[in-house]
Every structure is written in structure tokens, then in C-alpha cells.
Design a protein around this motif. Structure first.
Motif, short mmCIF file in Angstrom:
data_model
loop_
_atom_site.label_atom_id
_atom_site.label_comp_id
_atom_site.label_asym_id
_atom_site.label_seq_id
_atom_site.Cartn_x
_atom_site.Cartn_y
_atom_site.Cartn_z
N GLU A 5 67.72 89.94 -4.01
CA GLU A 5 68.50 91.23 -3.63
C GLU A 5 67.68 91.70 -2.60
O GLU A 5 68.53 92.40 -1.64
CB GLU A 5 68.71 92.31 -4.19
CG GLU A 5 69.72 91.71 -5.55
CD GLU A 5 70.41 93.43 -6.22
OE1 GLU A 5 71.07 93.61 -5.81
OE2 GLU A 5 69.45 93.26 -7.16
N SER A 6 66.05 92.04 -2.44
CA SER A 6 65.75 92.60 -1.86
C SER A 6 65.77 91.38 -0.03
O SER A 6 65.44 92.00 1.50
CB SER A 6 64.01 92.73 -1.59
OG SER A 6 63.91 92.86 -3.40
N TYR A 7 65.75 90.68 -0.11
CA TYR A 7 66.22 88.98 0.91
C TYR A 7 67.54 89.59 1.78
O TYR A 7 67.45 89.91 2.75
CB TYR A 7 65.47 87.70 0.62
CG TYR A 7 65.96 87.30 1.63
CD1 TYR A 7 64.28 87.37 2.45
CD2 TYR A 7 66.46 86.36 2.83
CE1 TYR A 7 64.05 86.03 3.44
CE2 TYR A 7 66.17 85.55 3.19
CZ TYR A 7 65.13 85.54 4.01
OH TYR A 7 65.45 84.79 5.17
N LEU A 8 67.99 89.56 0.67
CA LEU A 8 69.40 90.34 1.10
C LEU A 8 69.50 91.59 1.37
O LEU A 8 69.96 91.27 3.34
CB LEU A 8 70.73 90.22 -0.05
CG LEU A 8 71.66 88.64 -0.12
CD1 LEU A 8 72.58 89.37 -1.06
CD2 LEU A 8 72.49 88.36 0.80
N MET A 9 69.06 92.60 1.70
CA MET A 9 68.79 93.29 2.45
C MET A 9 67.97 93.74 3.35
O MET A 9 68.69 94.27 4.57
CB MET A 9 68.05 94.44 1.38
CG MET A 9 68.59 95.31 0.14
SD MET A 9 69.89 96.44 0.07
CE MET A 9 68.60 97.72 0.23
N LEU A 10 67.14 93.13 3.32
CA LEU A 10 66.48 92.23 5.01
C LEU A 10 67.42 92.30 5.61
O LEU A 10 67.67 91.92 6.68
CB LEU A 10 65.23 91.61 4.86
CG LEU A 10 64.18 92.20 4.32
CD1 LEU A 10 63.72 91.17 4.16
CD2 LEU A 10 63.50 93.67 4.95
N LEU A 11 68.12 91.28 5.30
CA LEU A 11 69.24 90.21 6.25
C LEU A 11 70.60 91.42 7.19
O LEU A 11 70.84 91.26 7.79
CB LEU A 11 69.60 89.04 5.77
CG LEU A 11 68.70 87.80 5.66
CD1 LEU A 11 70.43 86.61 4.48
CD2 LEU A 11 68.96 87.83 6.96
N LEU A 12 71.30 91.96 6.13
CA LEU A 12 72.07 93.16 6.04
C LEU A 12 71.82 94.33 6.67
O LEU A 12 72.15 94.76 7.91
CB LEU A 12 72.59 93.04 4.59
CG LEU A 12 73.51 92.21 3.93
CD1 LEU A 12 74.02 92.79 3.00
CD2 LEU A 12 74.59 92.40 4.58
N ALA A 13 70.42 94.45 6.80
CA ALA A 13 70.08 95.94 7.69
C ALA A 13 69.03 94.90 8.70
O ALA A 13 69.39 96.53 9.70
CB ALA A 13 68.66 96.00 6.77
N ASP A 14 70.00 93.72 10.03
CA ASP A 14 69.51 93.92 11.06
C ASP A 14 70.65 93.89 12.08
O ASP A 14 72.25 94.61 11.87
CB ASP A 14 70.26 91.99 10.97
CG ASP A 14 69.76 91.84 12.30
OD1 ASP A 14 69.34 91.71 13.63
OD2 ASP A 14 69.58 90.54 12.46
#
Lengths: 300, 300
Positions: free
Chosen positions: B6-15
């Protein structure tokens, strides 16, 4: 959340306007305390005025107004008030210690509620032009208005409020103001306008958020009888070209589309009077529908 | 989904390069500034002797606060409800059910998302905002199908799970309906769909939605040359977190739509403190006036 005021039909009202020959006649005009309805005689054919009033010229916490309006086919109903709708935390003149709300632990959350369900039948026209709502310090007010338009029906609906009792230096000191307007056209929801001003839902006070203006209005126009007004509003709006302002203008307005042929106009002004003048000027097209005499009774 | 994923996804989506970043929309900031609202000495300025840059920083923070508060009350509930529809769908189309049942559950979910989309549409009575919301919404779903689907590799690591396959097809169907103009594809609904389809939990989806909205306002402020990139970064780190945290108090607000009959009135919010509403009528007018600017950088 009911309180121990007289319940039952209190605050209920029903207006029904129908066409008899060429005359628009109130088949029903009933009301219960604290609501009061008045209908002055007017000469214009097919048109009627209803004044929506409250005893004492205001509403207090716990008051409930429930108004049913039926605008019969091919009639035009103009709904007005006399002076702004004042919303008090307590009934003026009632000492706080004696107030029923004071002993009630839920009193702080007991709000004043006005509801209106208006049905506008085929080719009828509802013109709702009340004075603005003015919430006094600590007041909590909710207003729910549903408008159901049948085929060919039209509506001009004004919903506006001020910052408070300015003469006493009371500005943006109410606790909560909520207003909901829902417009249905032949069974389809066309607009749901929902506004909440809650003194506690932000770290910024209402005054900080909105204080540059002291009066805010929303105006909805729908249906064939508003066509000319919409056309001239569109034209005027498209002419506006904004260059960098040094400071905010005294009055600003915006125009947006409601699906179909409707429009919503929002207006904010530094003084209520400015907004009122703007409205009176821009709704002049109503004179063609309701007559000069009736229109002269609005925005006074 | 485990925490790390989930944290990894957050990083992607915050781009900032995704359509979630702000290169087209200022959400009314450009119009607000153009109308002189940053020019006047704001009533909210804490110290009258503050330096010019401190004053501008404060005005940007205040704008973000008022704008995001309204966003959290009006858009976030649609993120929440769309996300829930998707989660329910994922849970209900797992293996072991026949294709007919699965199809009927897909239809139900599709219908609900369309109802949400319709409701958001009639509640967003603001032409530039509607336009921006629709173009960003469909961009998000395109991002999902093009940017977040499995890459083609010579040695695929693993097969797509059946359930993921179904969700992927479902999102494609919704996207097709937007293209055919059978539904609007508004941003909050599409954000809920996207994040749920990727497996991001509701609360993180909401939090990220608010953060991105706040950051997009700051990006717009940089592009408008109102604040510099360093100042914006300072504001993002030191001021925006509290604002976003406070706005998370809106995470439980629901749209109130009745699934059995979305054409009926939305659930009564009479006494409820929490409801979908806009909370900043001033920002609303200025955002709607965006198109009137003689020259402008942004689309909204």
C-alpha cells in the motif's frame, strides 16, 4: 429531535393555486402558528402573490416550518416575504432563564428548520423572491427546498442570506447555516445545491472565510418563461472580461449551466442593498410575465 | 493488501507527473488572485506589519484551507462511496460463482457508480469545475488501464488473478461508458474507482485525495508566480499537513444516495451534522468566473 413546544400541525402550511377561467385562485391557503400566509388581491390575470410570514417577524430555535406549495397548471405564483427572515437563538423578549430551551441539554443543537416542497404543474410559473435570511448570533438554521417542475413549467428561485445583524455589529456570528435546493424536471434531478456554513468545521472563522462580502445569493432560472432573462444574462456575462484587479470588486456574480436550459447565478456583495439592486435590475424581465404592478412589490 | 504494498502504491500515485498532479487546474486560485483577493490587505493577516512575502504565504495557506475544506465536504464523500462500491464488487465476484451472478453484480456496481456520477454532476453547478473534473476523471481511468496494468514481459512472473482480471474489465467498461457519454466520469468517482481497483484502502485513498488536491493548489500557486518553489515546499511540509488532517474529519460523510432508488430524494440530512455540501460560497463564485479572465494559464 422534538422539543416540548406544541407539536402536530405547528408550522404547517399549504398553498394551492389553480386557474378558474382566467383567474388564478387559491384553492387552498392554510397555515398554522408560527407560520402565516397572506394573499393581497391583484389585478393581473393568472397571477397571484403569496406572502410567507412568521409571527414576530422571526424564527427561533426549535421552530419548524413545513410548507407545501402547488402551483396549478398555467398559473403564476409569486412568493414573497416582508423583511428578512430573522433567525434567533431564543425568542426575543423571553428571558434566557425561563426559556424552555435553556433547561434542555440538547438546546445547543436544536436548530430552526424550514422546509418547502413546491410542485409546479404544466406551463405554470413559480417565482420565489424572499428577502434574505439573517441569522443572529449563535443561531442555527436549516432550510430544505424541493422544487418539482412538470412539463413546460418554469421557475425563478432566489435563496440568499446575510452576515447577520450588522446594526448591532453582529457579523458572521451565527453557529450554523445550511441550505439545500433541489430542482427536478419531469422526474429527473437537474440540480442539487447544498451549502453549509458551520462556524466549527474549520480553523478559520466564517468571517475570515467570507467576510469580504456580507450578502450571498443563489438564483436559479429554469423553464420556457425564463428564456429571455437567461438570454440577456448570458449575453451580459459573456461580455465580462476580467483584468487584474487591485482589490476585490464590491459585487461579483457568476453564471453556470444547469443541464437542460437552466442557469444558476451566484452573487456576492459588500452590502445587501447592492445585491438587491442587482437582482431587481436583472429580473426586470419578470415584468412581462407578472405585470409591472406585481413586480414593483418585489425587492422593496 | 499488505502495508508495504500500500505504501508503495501511495508513492506511485503521489507522482506529480500523473494526471493527479496539477498542470491544468487551479481550482479557482487563478481567478481568485485575478479578482484582487490577494491584493487587499486580508482581514485574516495575523500581523499588520508582516512582510509582503509572509502575507502572500499566509494568503495561499488560507486559500488552501478554505478551498480544501469545501472540497472535503463536497467531493470526498463521492470518493468514499465509489471506493466502497468497488470494494463490495471485488468481494462479491470471487471464484466459485457462476458467470450470470457475476454479471449481475457487475451491473449493480456499474449502476451505483453511474448514480454517484450523476449526483456529483447535479451538485457541481459550476461550469469550469465540471469541465476540469470530467477531463481529469477519464484521464485517471486511462492511467489505470495504460499505466497500471501488468507489463508485457518475456518471462511473466505470475498470471493475473481471476479477480483482478474481472476488476480490470469492469473499469474498462466504465471507461467505455464515459467515452460514449453514458456517464460523466467525474474526478472524485474515478479516483475512488482507481484506488479501489489498485487495492488501496479507503482511508489512504481519502487521505491521498486530499493531499493531492492541496498540493495541486500549491503547484498552481507556483505556476502563477505567487509563491516560489521553496516557499511552496515549506508550506506543504509545515502547513498543509494540519489542513489535510483536519479535512479527514469528513471521511465518514456519505453521499446519502439510496441505491434501490437513486431517482428518489437523497437521504434526509435534516438533523445530521454531516452532509455533502459546499462550504465556501466565495470560492465557488470565483471558480465559476474563471472563464471570464482576459488571459489565463489554467483551464479551471
Amino acid at each position: 429531535m422534538e422539543n416540548n413546544r406544541p407539536q402536530g400541525d405547528a408550522g404547517n402550511g399549504h398553498i394551492q393555486l389553480d386557474l378558474h377561467g382566467r383567474e388564478a385562485i387559491f384553492s387552498k391557503l392554510s397555515y398554522q402558528y408560527p407560520l402565516k400566509l397572506l394573499s393581497p388581491r391583484i389585478a393581473e390575470q393568472g397571477v397571484a402573490i403569496a406572502y410567507v410570514l412568521t409571527y414576530g417577524g422571526g424564527l427561533v430555535s426549535g421552530d419548524r416550518i413545513n410548507l407545501h406549495v402547488d402551483v396549478g397548471s398555467s398559473t403564476s405564483l409569486v412568493m414573497l416575504t416582508q423583511g428578512s427572515t430573522k433567525v434567533f437563538k431564543h425568542r426575543p423578549g423571553v428571558r434566557l432563564a425561563n426559556s424552555y430551551t435553556d433547561s434542555n441539554p440538547t438546546s445547543t443543537t436544536t436548530s430552526t428548520i424550514q422546509r418547502m416542497l413546491a410542485t409546479v404543474y404544466e406551463n405554470a410559473f413559480l417565482i420565489l423572491l424572499p428577502d434574505p435570511v439573517t441569522c443572529f448570533a449563535s443561531a442555527s438554521y436549516s432550510q430544505f427546498q424541493t422544487f418539482r417542475l412538470h412539463r413546460g413549467a418554469s421557475a425563478v428561485l432566489l435563496d440568499w442570506f446575510t452576515s447577520g445583524r450588522i446594526t448591532r455589529g453582529e457579523q458572521w456570528q451565527f453557529s450554523r447555516y445550511y441550505s439545500l435546493n433541489e430542482i427536478w424536471d419531469a422526474g429527473t434531478r437537474m440540480a442539487r445545491d447544498s451549502l453549509l456554513l458551520d462556524s466549527e468545521d474549520s480553523q478559520r472563522t466564517l468571517k475570515e472565510r467570507l467576510g469580504i462580502y456580507s450578502c450571498y445569493a443563489a438564483l436559479f432560472l429554469c423553464g420556457p418563461k425564463t428564456k429571455h432573462m437567461i438570454q440577456s444574462l448570458d449575453e451580459e456575462y459573456q461580455e465580462i472580461s476580467v483584468y487584474q484587479h487591485a482589490s476585490p470588486p464590491d459585487l461579483i456574480w457568476s453564471l453556470s449551466h444547469i443541464d437542460g436550459e437552466g442557469r444558476v447565478v451566484r452573487i456576492a456583495g459588500k452590502e445587501t442593498e447592492l445585491v438587491k439592486l442587482w437582482l431587481k435590475d436583472h429580473l426586470k424581465g419578470l415584468e412581462d410575465v407578472v405585470g409591472l404592478d406585481v413586480y414593483s412589490k418585489t425587492f422593496i | 493488501m499488505d502495508d508495504q504494498t500500500e505504501s508503495y502504491l501511495m508513492l506511485l500515485l503521489a507522482d506529480g507527473n500523473l494526471p493527479t498532479g496539477s498542470f491544468v487546474a487551479s481550482s479557482g486560485l487563478e481567478s481568485y488572485i485575478k479578482h484582487g483577493f490577494f491584493g487587499s490587505s486580508s482581514s485574516s493577516s495575523p500581523q499588520p506589519v508582516a512582510s509582503a512575502s509572509a502575507l502572500v504565504n499566509q494568503q495561499v495557506v488560507d486559500f488552501i484551507q478554505d478551498s480544501l475544506n469545501s472540497f472535503a465536504h463536497s467531493a470526498l464523500p463521492f470518493v468514499s462511496d465509489a471506493h466502497k462500491v468497488m470494494e463490495e464488487l471485488s468481494a462479491s465476484i470471487v471464484d466459485g460463482i457462476d458467470e450470470d451472478t457475476r454479471a449481475s453484480r457487475r451491473d449493480t456496481a456499474l449502476q451505483r457508480l453511474k448514480s454517484l456520477d450523476d449526483l456529483y454532476h447535479v451538485m457541481t453547478l459550476n461550469d469550469p469545475l465540471r469541465r476540469a473534473s470530467k477531463s481529469q476523471g477519464v484521464a485517471l481511468l486511462t492511467l489505470y488501464s495504460k499505466g497500471f496494468s501488468k507489463p508485457r514481459l518475456a518471462r511473466p512472473e505470475q498470471q493475473l488473478r481471476d479477480e483482478d482480471e474481472h476488476i480490470h474489465k469492469f473499469v474498462e467498461t466504465f471507461k467505455t461508458q464515459i467515452r460514449r457519454e453514458e456517464t460523466h466520469g467525474h474526478l472524485p468517482v474515478c479516483w475512488g474507482i482507481l484506488t479501489a481497483a489498485l487495492g488501496l484502502g479507503l482511508e489512504r485513498s481519502q487521505y491521498l485525495n486530499l493531499f493531492l488536491q492541496a498540493r495541486s493548489l500549491l503547484s498552481a500557486a507556483i505556476r502563477l508566480n505567487t509563491v516560489g518553489p521553496y516557499a511552496a515546499q515549506q508550506i506543504l511540509l509545515h502547513s498543509v499537513k494540519d489542513i489535510v488532517d483536519n479535512c479527514m474529519s469528513c471521511k465518514n460523510i456519505k453521499t446519502g444516495l439510496r441505491w434501490e432508488n437513486p431517482e428518489s430524494e437523497v437521504q434526509d440530512v435534516a438533523e445530521s451534522e454531516e452532509c455533502v455540501a459546499s462550504t465556501w460560497p466565495l470560492g465557488e463564485i470565483l471558480a465559476a468566473r474563471h472563464d471570464l479572465q482576459h488571459s489565463r494559464i489554467f483551464n479551471s
